[in-house]
Design an enzyme around this catalytic site. Sequence first.
Site, PDB file in Angstrom:
ATOM      1  N   LYS A 101       0.815  -1.147   0.122  1.00  0.00           N
ATOM      2  CA  LYS A 101       0.233  -0.035   0.063  1.00  0.00           C
ATOM      3  C   LYS A 101       0.891   1.260  -0.055  1.00  0.00           C
ATOM      4  CE  LYS A 101      -4.159   1.552   2.366  1.00  0.00           C
ATOM      5  NZ  LYS A 101      -4.035   2.939   1.715  1.00  0.00           N
ATOM      6  N   GLY A 105      -1.927   4.044  -3.973  1.00  0.00           N
ATOM      7  CA  GLY A 105      -2.060   2.761  -4.721  1.00  0.00           C
ATOM      8  C   GLY A 105      -2.327   1.794  -3.625  1.00  0.00           C
ATOM      9  N   LYS A 122      -2.116  -3.274  -9.179  1.00  0.00           N
ATOM     10  CA  LYS A 122      -2.035  -2.024  -8.480  1.00  0.00           C
ATOM     11  C   LYS A 122      -3.645  -1.333  -8.757  1.00  0.00           C
ATOM     12  CE  LYS A 122       0.537   2.246  -7.654  1.00  0.00           C
ATOM     13  NZ  LYS A 122       1.873   2.835  -7.804  1.00  0.00           N
ATOM     14  N   ASP A 216      10.764   9.765  -7.096  1.00  0.00           N
ATOM     15  CA  ASP A 216      10.306   9.037  -6.051  1.00  0.00           C
ATOM     16  C   ASP A 216      11.247   8.010  -5.666  1.00  0.00           C
ATOM     17  OD1 ASP A 216       9.044   9.067  -3.646  1.00  0.00           O
ATOM     18  OD2 ASP A 216       7.284   8.161  -4.585  1.00  0.00           O
TER      19      ASP A 216
HETATM   20  N1  LIG Z   1       5.204  -5.536  -9.049  1.00  0.00           N
HETATM   21  C1  LIG Z   1       5.015  -5.759  -7.789  1.00  0.00           C
HETATM   22  N2  LIG Z   1       5.453  -6.885  -7.213  1.00  0.00           N
HETATM   23  C2  LIG Z   1       5.563  -7.034  -5.782  1.00  0.00           C
HETATM   24  N3  LIG Z   1       5.174  -5.888  -4.979  1.00  0.00           N
HETATM   25  C3  LIG Z   1       4.735  -4.659  -5.272  1.00  0.00           C
HETATM   26  C4  LIG Z   1       4.873  -4.696  -6.861  1.00  0.00           C
HETATM   27  N4  LIG Z   1       4.403  -3.416  -6.890  1.00  0.00           N
HETATM   28  C5  LIG Z   1       4.326  -2.812  -5.590  1.00  0.00           C
HETATM   29  N5  LIG Z   1       4.623  -3.645  -4.741  1.00  0.00           N
HETATM   30  C6  LIG Z   1       4.653  -3.212  -3.301  1.00  0.00           C
HETATM   31  O1  LIG Z   1       3.469  -2.494  -2.988  1.00  0.00           O
HETATM   32  C7  LIG Z   1       3.955  -1.336  -2.665  1.00  0.00           C
HETATM   33  C8  LIG Z   1       3.603  -0.017  -3.035  1.00  0.00           C
HETATM   34  O2  LIG Z   1       3.421  -0.011  -4.274  1.00  0.00           O
HETATM   35  P1  LIG Z   1       3.685   1.297  -5.117  1.00  0.00           P
HETATM   36  O3  LIG Z   1       3.675   1.180  -6.764  1.00  0.00           O
HETATM   37  O4  LIG Z   1       4.911   1.756  -4.651  1.00  0.00           O
HETATM   38  O5  LIG Z   1       2.512   2.359  -4.798  1.00  0.00           O
HETATM   39  P2  LIG Z   1       2.465   3.579  -4.275  1.00  0.00           P
HETATM   40  O6  LIG Z   1       2.332   4.756  -5.553  1.00  0.00           O
HETATM   41  O7  LIG Z   1       1.181   3.819  -3.675  1.00  0.00           O
HETATM   42  O8  LIG Z   1       3.711   4.092  -3.411  1.00  0.00           O
HETATM   43  C9  LIG Z   1       5.412  -1.266  -2.835  1.00  0.00           C
HETATM   44  O9  LIG Z   1       6.212  -0.440  -1.962  1.00  0.00           O
HETATM   45  C10 LIG Z   1       5.936  -2.729  -3.043  1.00  0.00           C
HETATM   46  O10 LIG Z   1       6.038  -3.392  -1.323  1.00  0.00           O
HETATM   47 MG   LIG Z   2       5.571   3.246  -3.566  1.00  0.00          MG
END
Ligand SMILES: Nc1ncnc2c1ncn2[C@@H]1O[C@H](COP(=O)(O)OP(=O)(O)O)[C@@H](O)[C@H]1O
Ligand SMILES: [Mg+2]
Lengths: 488, 344
Positions: A101, A105, A122, A216
């Site tokens: 989270k 997202g 996501k 970021d």
């Molecule tokens: N493709 C993926 N595979 C595994 N874990 C993921 C993936 N994408 C995101 N995550 C997990 O979800 C978290 C949040 O996703 P992220 O894309 O960074 O969202 P936000 O924009 O809300 O920060 C990440 O820090 C990671 O731990």
């Molecule tokens: Mg993130």
Amino acid sequence: MNSFEFAAAPLRCPEAYGPNANLNQKRCYQLAQEFFKGGARRARERHGREQELIRRLEGPASQPMREQLWAYEGLSESKYLRFLRTKEELSNYTTIKTIGKGYFGEVKLVRKKQDGGVYALKRLVKTEMVSTGQLPRVRAERDAMAESESVWVVKLHTTFQDSTSLYLLMEFLPGGDLMGLLIKYQIFSEDITRFYAAEMIMAIEAIHSLGFVHRDIKPDNILLDQYGHIKLADFGLSKSSRKDHDSSYYRELLQRPGSSSQAPNRNSVNIDEISLTVSNRAQINTWRQCRRLMAHSTVGTPDYIAPELLAGQGYSFEIDWWSLGTIIYECLVGWAPFASDNPTDTYTKIINWPQTFFFPDDIRLHPTAINLIQSLIRNPEARLGRVAGAAELKAHPFFAGVDFTSLRRISAPFRPHLASDTDTSCFPVDELPQGEGFGNGGGGGGDGDRPPATAAGGGGGGEGGLVTPDMVLPFIGYTFKRFEKSFM
Amino acid sequence: MSNIFSGINARLRGTSSKAGSARSPISPISDDGRLNTPGAVPRKSKSSANLSSSSASLSSRVLPLPASPALSQTISMTSTGDEILHSYRLPTPLPMWLNPAHAKHIVKGNFMTLSARPKSVDQGEWVAHQVVEHYRNLWNFVQVVYENEADGKSICTATTCPRMSAGPNHSYTWLNARFEPIELPAIEYIALMQRWISGKVDDTKMFPTDAAGISFSHHPNIANTALLSGPDEWVGKRSGFPKEFHSICQTIFLQMFRVYSHLYWAHFVEPFYHLNLEKQLNSCFSHFLLTATALDMLKPPALEPMQPLLDLWAANGTFPPESKAYEYANVKAGTRLLQLGGMS
Ligand SMILES: Nc1ncnc2c1ncn2[C@@H]1O[C@H](COP(=O)(O)OP(=O)(O)O)[C@@H](O)[C@H]1O
Ligand SMILES: [Mg+2]
């Protein structure tokens, strides 16, 4: 025979039409443009693949080999065409676990019902995107991921939407994120740090070469694949020079100025306080646990953000190198260089970094490591990477002897032990609300049986009758489907 | 306007089997093989559709191509552009969309690149892909004239368009359950049509989406598959498309053509020109025509209501000379339109 004459063109008068017609006009205008842009791109790529096939068929391949090449090509292309035709929706997937989270997202591990494939899905809620002025962010994320073919970037398979949400279907990286590793090990040796730093250089270089600034780069956006190698995720803040990554572009589309004004900005820092001090080593992990919670909350942390970005000054690619510097520091020292009790203090420290940045006395670091960090945590004009990009970092003595081209082939320091393809032991699943489907909203926007409801959802226009046009309009062109090179 | 196709055009040049064949502006043979004979231009051609029936084979059977002789039959090799234009019995003044100044596009380059089938892909798979793409495009425009404002009014209504017409010479009727032709307001006809088409496109028996069922095309020199032909062979069979798939797709293209024709004849100015969408409409429709004719989904008699626009697009370079759409056009008439518009 008398001569012909054309009917005279009237003065264009769009005002004569109602608000719905004008919104449909914008939608139609955009979709037509997207259709030709996307169609031409797909045709170009298809052509490239066909040329490659022809080249290989003309080569010395044996007859059975040629037959195989031909069949493989036909099957791959057909599979992709079916994929393009198929309407993507949430109900095509079953949720296994919520694994992440972030600010906007929510990320779930899902299984595709049709073929059992495992993915990370996501979700971004549309209304939140519009009301908080995050439309360019959505667009940027999709574009950065869609345009990349890099092994350093999380692969985006498809994007789709329903009436409430946008979805990014990505490859699932089972190794968790770098923040998870830092929570587990607290501190890395210089060799291990060198490995992750080198991989991050490659990843940042890959995204810069596409024209995107990530903006970021931080440990929870650096994901680990099944072998323990990194990939960059979360392009939510990434910025390119495209006009549709610009907030004003979307405001114009919606013709609702001000809709983004009161937005809680992702980087705003004066929100609820999380009280803790990083005064002694024993507390570091508490600090980090809180950091994870903070990543889940709507606060976000400015820890890794370059001063010029925080100050709202002009900035460019080199802000990502600053972030890298802070992460390398954190790996070696155990906490982020500007870690504070609360985001406001962190913000202040970063802005005043020449006074606040220091290495703790009790930690022995090799001079090349110190030099590298100092040349990254520095004013943008003098920062390493400013002139020649990644090449400057690669040439730094800290990386002496590192073969950057073969990084992914060497064995990573931490390799996840996975029991199955849906093993989530590397993710903080217990800290996240679990449940089938997505929190709120989600679920298919049912298509009305009226003409405008497109049958197969492409181009972002297939929403049902209940959707207000401004929920549709900015998301046109959001839908993306990647051609899979690996068929079967 | 940017040339989004640049870089891929080379492939299409000279690859058409039609390239280089001698062509007269008028095809002396109609597409069903009959020798054309000059005859009177029909005052009004009516064709009917019955799609309310759920039986696919039935609806394709009751949707014959218009029985009236093709307009091109009335034109001889020696006709001038003016004579051809007169034979179309167009209203005066000519509709605005025939003015070359308004027949332009949002893209330039060879549209054929978008509809060229990758050689290894099965024809059925490709047709299905094209149907869905063009369908999405068309409804995009329909939505503009269809959707109600807050006061409940839309742009295309039973008052503005009491019949499903395409100019003064063509209108289409709907066949009711007893196969009687009935006139419907255009908007109702279009709504019924949409429901029928989406019923087909969303039916995975008609348009399979399961990745397991896919196949590839036969390659003459890589003979790993026997090429069957005969009554038990049909377009898309090897990829799991049903026997009636081809005729259903022809019907879909024909119906989409009618909707486009209505949009041009009844709504080009109001609302598309006023809303600055005429270039978008032109690009989507010309791409549609090129695709539909290249795939043999649309043939000349059905194209009649839009014949002069085909002519114009053949003359102004929108349709490449190796395309079927170009072949079906009377370039002389198009050239005359260009002259009239001061563009030659
Ligand atoms: N493709 C993926 N595979 C595994 N874990 C993921 C993936 N994408 C995101 N995550 C997990 O979800 C978290 C949040 O996703 P992220 O894309 O960074 O969202 P936000 O924009 O809300 O920060 C990440 O820090 C990671 O731990
Ligand atoms: Mg993130």
